[in-house]
Structure formats: C-alpha cells, structure tokens
Design a protein around this motif. Sequence first.
Motif, PDB file in Angstrom:
ATOM      1  N   GLY A 165       0.784  -1.234   0.000  1.00  0.00           N
ATOM      2  CA  GLY A 165       0.000   0.000   0.000  1.00  0.00           C
ATOM      3  C   GLY A 165       0.812   1.278   0.000  1.00  0.00           C
ATOM      4  N   VAL A 166       2.141   1.168  -0.190  1.00  0.00           N
ATOM      5  CA  VAL A 166       2.975   2.372  -0.200  1.00  0.00           C
ATOM      6  C   VAL A 166       3.077   2.898  -1.635  1.00  0.00           C
ATOM      7  N   THR A 167       2.894   4.201  -1.787  1.00  0.00           N
ATOM      8  CA  THR A 167       3.085   4.866  -3.069  1.00  0.00           C
ATOM      9  C   THR A 167       4.549   5.276  -3.162  1.00  0.00           C
ATOM     10  N   LEU A 168       5.152   5.106  -4.338  1.00  0.00           N
ATOM     11  CA  LEU A 168       6.598   5.333  -4.442  1.00  0.00           C
ATOM     12  C   LEU A 168       6.922   6.393  -5.494  1.00  0.00           C
ATOM     13  N   CYS A 169       7.880   7.253  -5.151  1.00  0.00           N
ATOM     14  CA  CYS A 169       8.410   8.215  -6.113  1.00  0.00           C
ATOM     15  C   CYS A 169       9.923   8.025  -6.109  1.00  0.00           C
ATOM     16  N   ILE A 170      10.478   7.599  -7.240  1.00  0.00           N
ATOM     17  CA  ILE A 170      11.851   7.103  -7.271  1.00  0.00           C
ATOM     18  C   ILE A 170      12.704   7.868  -8.294  1.00  0.00           C
ATOM     19  N   ILE A 171      13.843   8.392  -7.816  1.00  0.00           N
ATOM     20  CA  ILE A 171      14.833   8.985  -8.711  1.00  0.00           C
ATOM     21  C   ILE A 171      15.795   7.890  -9.132  1.00  0.00           C
ATOM     22  N   ASP A 172      16.105   7.802 -10.404  1.00  0.00           N
ATOM     23  CA  ASP A 172      17.235   6.965 -10.794  1.00  0.00           C
ATOM     24  C   ASP A 172      17.702   7.268 -12.209  1.00  0.00           C
ATOM     25  N   HIS A 173      18.946   6.919 -12.458  1.00  0.00           N
ATOM     26  CA  HIS A 173      19.506   7.075 -13.802  1.00  0.00           C
ATOM     27  C   HIS A 173      19.357   5.787 -14.590  1.00  0.00           C
ATOM     28  N   LYS A 174      19.170   4.680 -13.867  1.00  0.00           N
ATOM     29  CA  LYS A 174      19.194   3.379 -14.548  1.00  0.00           C
ATOM     30  C   LYS A 174      17.890   3.159 -15.296  1.00  0.00           C
ATOM     31  N   VAL A 175      17.973   3.324 -16.600  1.00  0.00           N
ATOM     32  CA  VAL A 175      16.796   3.283 -17.456  1.00  0.00           C
ATOM     33  C   VAL A 175      16.137   1.904 -17.385  1.00  0.00           C
ATOM     34  N   GLY A 176      16.940   0.846 -17.313  1.00  0.00           N
ATOM     35  CA  GLY A 176      16.388  -0.503 -17.239  1.00  0.00           C
ATOM     36  C   GLY A 176      15.592  -0.678 -15.961  1.00  0.00           C
ATOM     37  N   PHE A 177      16.221  -0.381 -14.841  1.00  0.00           N
ATOM     38  CA  PHE A 177      15.617  -0.550 -13.515  1.00  0.00           C
ATOM     39  C   PHE A 177      14.326   0.263 -13.377  1.00  0.00           C
ATOM     40  N   LEU A 178      14.426   1.559 -13.551  1.00  0.00           N
ATOM     41  CA  LEU A 178      13.253   2.414 -13.327  1.00  0.00           C
ATOM     42  C   LEU A 178      12.265   2.282 -14.482  1.00  0.00           C
ATOM     43  N   GLY A 179      12.780   1.964 -15.676  1.00  0.00           N
ATOM     44  CA  GLY A 179      11.918   1.742 -16.836  1.00  0.00           C
ATOM     45  C   GLY A 179      10.958   0.587 -16.581  1.00  0.00           C
ATOM     46  N   ARG A 180      11.449  -0.463 -15.926  1.00  0.00           N
ATOM     47  CA  ARG A 180      10.590  -1.622 -15.626  1.00  0.00           C
ATOM     48  C   ARG A 180       9.628  -1.323 -14.484  1.00  0.00           C
ATOM     49  N   LEU A 181      10.087  -0.499 -13.547  1.00  0.00           N
ATOM     50  CA  LEU A 181       9.369  -0.339 -12.282  1.00  0.00           C
ATOM     51  C   LEU A 181       8.289   0.749 -12.309  1.00  0.00           C
ATOM     52  N   ALA A 182       8.590   1.873 -12.960  1.00  0.00           N
ATOM     53  CA  ALA A 182       7.720   3.054 -12.822  1.00  0.00           C
ATOM     54  C   ALA A 182       6.551   3.017 -13.805  1.00  0.00           C
ATOM     55  N   ASP A 183       5.336   3.235 -13.292  1.00  0.00           N
ATOM     56  CA  ASP A 183       4.154   3.314 -14.158  1.00  0.00           C
ATOM     57  C   ASP A 183       4.219   4.582 -15.004  1.00  0.00           C
ATOM     58  N   ARG A 184       4.540   5.677 -14.337  1.00  0.00           N
ATOM     59  CA  ARG A 184       4.620   6.980 -15.009  1.00  0.00           C
ATOM     60  C   ARG A 184       5.915   7.636 -14.577  1.00  0.00           C
ATOM     61  N   SER A 185       6.379   8.579 -15.391  1.00  0.00           N
ATOM     62  CA  SER A 185       7.623   9.264 -15.043  1.00  0.00           C
ATOM     63  C   SER A 185       7.559  10.724 -15.431  1.00  0.00           C
ATOM     64  N   ILE A 186       8.441  11.487 -14.772  1.00  0.00           N
ATOM     65  CA  ILE A 186       8.694  12.841 -15.233  1.00  0.00           C
ATOM     66  C   ILE A 186      10.199  12.928 -15.515  1.00  0.00           C
ATOM     67  N   ALA A 187      10.578  13.793 -16.437  1.00  0.00           N
ATOM     68  CA  ALA A 187      11.999  13.997 -16.735  1.00  0.00           C
ATOM     69  C   ALA A 187      12.329  15.464 -16.556  1.00  0.00           C
ATOM     70  N   LEU A 188      13.463  15.725 -15.914  1.00  0.00           N
ATOM     71  CA  LEU A 188      13.917  17.095 -15.666  1.00  0.00           C
ATOM     72  C   LEU A 188      15.208  17.354 -16.425  1.00  0.00           C
ATOM     73  N   ALA A 189      15.402  18.579 -16.856  1.00  0.00           N
ATOM     74  CA  ALA A 189      16.693  19.032 -17.386  1.00  0.00           C
ATOM     75  C   ALA A 189      16.850  20.492 -16.979  1.00  0.00           C
ATOM     76  N   HIS A 190      17.994  20.830 -16.379  1.00  0.00           N
ATOM     77  CA  HIS A 190      18.225  22.192 -15.890  1.00  0.00           C
ATOM     78  C   HIS A 190      17.052  22.689 -15.048  1.00  0.00           C
ATOM     79  N   GLY A 191      16.477  21.805 -14.238  1.00  0.00           N
ATOM     80  CA  GLY A 191      15.419  22.211 -13.310  1.00  0.00           C
ATOM     81  C   GLY A 191      14.022  22.230 -13.897  1.00  0.00           C
ATOM     82  N   ALA A 192      13.906  22.168 -15.223  1.00  0.00           N
ATOM     83  CA  ALA A 192      12.573  22.248 -15.846  1.00  0.00           C
ATOM     84  C   ALA A 192      12.093  20.864 -16.240  1.00  0.00           C
ATOM     85  N   MET A 193      10.766  20.693 -16.246  1.00  0.00           N
ATOM     86  CA  MET A 193      10.218  19.413 -16.668  1.00  0.00           C
ATOM     87  C   MET A 193      10.180  19.384 -18.195  1.00  0.00           C
ATOM     88  N   ILE A 194      10.838  18.367 -18.770  1.00  0.00           N
ATOM     89  CA  ILE A 194      10.899  18.298 -20.234  1.00  0.00           C
ATOM     90  C   ILE A 194      10.004  17.197 -20.792  1.00  0.00           C
TER      91      ILE A 194
END
Length: 257
Positions: free
Chosen positions: A204-233
């Motif tokens: 029942g825990v909701t998770l918000c996860i930072i990672d660089h590993k595209v494989g790991f987080l790509g498999r795990l995250a339902d939705r994602s946001i991407a940042l560059a220079h502080g802005a959401m891209i």
Amino acid sequence: MLFEARGLTKRFGGLTAVSDVSFGIDEGEIIGIFGPNGSGKTTTLSLIAGMLAPTAGDLVWQGQGIVGRRPFEIAEMGIVKTFQNPQLFPELTVLDHMRIASHLGFKRALGARRLFTLVWPWAAADIESGADAKMKDMLHLCRLTEARNEKAAALSYGAEKMLGVAMAMMCDPKLLLLDEPASGLGQEEIVNLEAVLRDLRAHGVTLCIIDHKVGFLGRLADRSIALAHGAMIAQGATRDVLASDAVVEAYLGRKHA
Ligand SMILES: Nc1ncnc2c1ncn2[C@@H]1O[C@H](COP(=O)(O)OP(=O)(O)OP(=O)(O)O)[C@@H](O)[C@H]1O
Ligand SMILES: [Mg+2]
C-alpha cells in the motif's frame, strides 16, 4: 490525487535548481524521476519532504497545502524521503538502526497515552511489542533478517541501502521518496531491490523514485517525469518519456536525438 506539486520552483542565489515543475501522484503509483546530473531531482524530493523551502509554488498533500511545514511534521503526515547515501552508524547493528527509526512511529502510536507512560512505564509495553513485530516484518520485507545482528560497517553497499529503506518504512510512509536507490548496486542487488520495491507497493505504499538506470526504473515506474536544468521536459508513461526526443537529447546531446 494523493499528492500534487504546482509550479514548484527553487532558486539558490542566481541558480534555478527547480523551475516551475507541476505533477501529481495517485495513490498506489510508482512514479519515476529521470534527468541528468544537476537537473534538480534531489532538490525536488527535498522540497516535497520539507527539507528545503520552495521559492515559489505549492505542494498539496491529500488536499492540504504543506509548504512551510517542518520535515518531521511532513513525515508524520506520511511523506518520508530516503537519502542518496544512507548515513549509518558503523558501530551499530541493523537492529539498532531499526530501533532508532521506530521512534517516530512509537510516539505517534502512543499519542495521548504518552503521558501515562511517565507514571506507568508498562503502558508503553504493548506498543513496544507492536513496534518489535513491525521491525521484524520490515526486516523480512527488505531481505535483512539474516543481517539483523551485523554492524553497519560490515554490510554490503546494497544492504546499507536496503537498511535505509527499511528504516524509512518504520515511519509508516504513505508516500516514500527514494533518491537513487539503485546507484552503486550490482545487477543481482538491483533485481533484489526491484522485488522489495514491488512488495512495498503491494503493502500500500506509493513510491516516487529517482534513478539514472533506465532498465531498472523503466521496468518499475508506471509513469515518469523527466527534468533538465530544473525544468520538466517530459511526463507520461515511462516508456514514452524515455523514448522522447527531449529526454534522449538531455542525456546524450542533440545529435543522438
Ligand atoms: N544547497 C544548495 N545550494 C546551492 N546550490 C545547490 C544546492 N543544492 C543543489 N544545488 C544545485 O542545484 C542544482 C540541482 O541539484 P540537485 O542535487 O537537485 O540535482 P540532481 O538532479 O539530484 O543531480 P544528481 O543526479 O547529481 O544527484 C545543481 O546545479 C546543484 O549544484
Ligand atoms: Mg541527486
């Protein structure tokens, strides 16, 4: 919606670390945050957890504004953040660390009864045994049962990071913010971590996860946001975010996009 960031902005002097970022998190989701080094990922999580104050913008938790609350108040409300590198006491065991972490949950469980424990210490005993049971559950969930009597100094890096997660779980998070849980881990440890994080969601825990590993987080995250220079891209389904030109360009430069 469980949580919402609206126009979240953080400036350090002349540097805008997070710039007008808006996104929401639904209960039970796993949200990924991608972005190159220095793109504002850690700052975003620190703002949510109340460790930094936003320069502008709103943070809404279960319909209530939480900007200006102290980190411990936010943790008590159910938002808990782990650190990019867990700060452990080398001489203390895994169980010692769990006991320290159980302090917050203990205080909350006692509530008004806390006063009685000043006069009748045994009033705390049943809650303490409840905390013991929770500690056992969390050690089991985080695959640390066998390591429970090891000193932190003797743990592998993977086990250290897992202990960071187990300690955060002792605070009963509804939303757990994880800063690069997979960084520095070997392939086997990453598979292990993935299974643990899926189990947390099942609890029942909701998770918000930072990672660089595209494989790991790509498999795990339902939705994602991407940042560059502080802005959401980019934001959306993780697969689409990772495939978007803006994200490929942010990581690899324009010619690859
Ligand atoms: N306390 C601070 N004071 C001044 N500048 C800061 C502070 N914290 C972060 N910054 C700057 O803000 C920007 C974003 O930093 P942040 O740590 O959020 O990036 P990140 O995406 O987590 O990077 P990494 O992938 O390296 O962990 C960087 O330029 C960083 O140098
Ligand atoms: Mg960071």
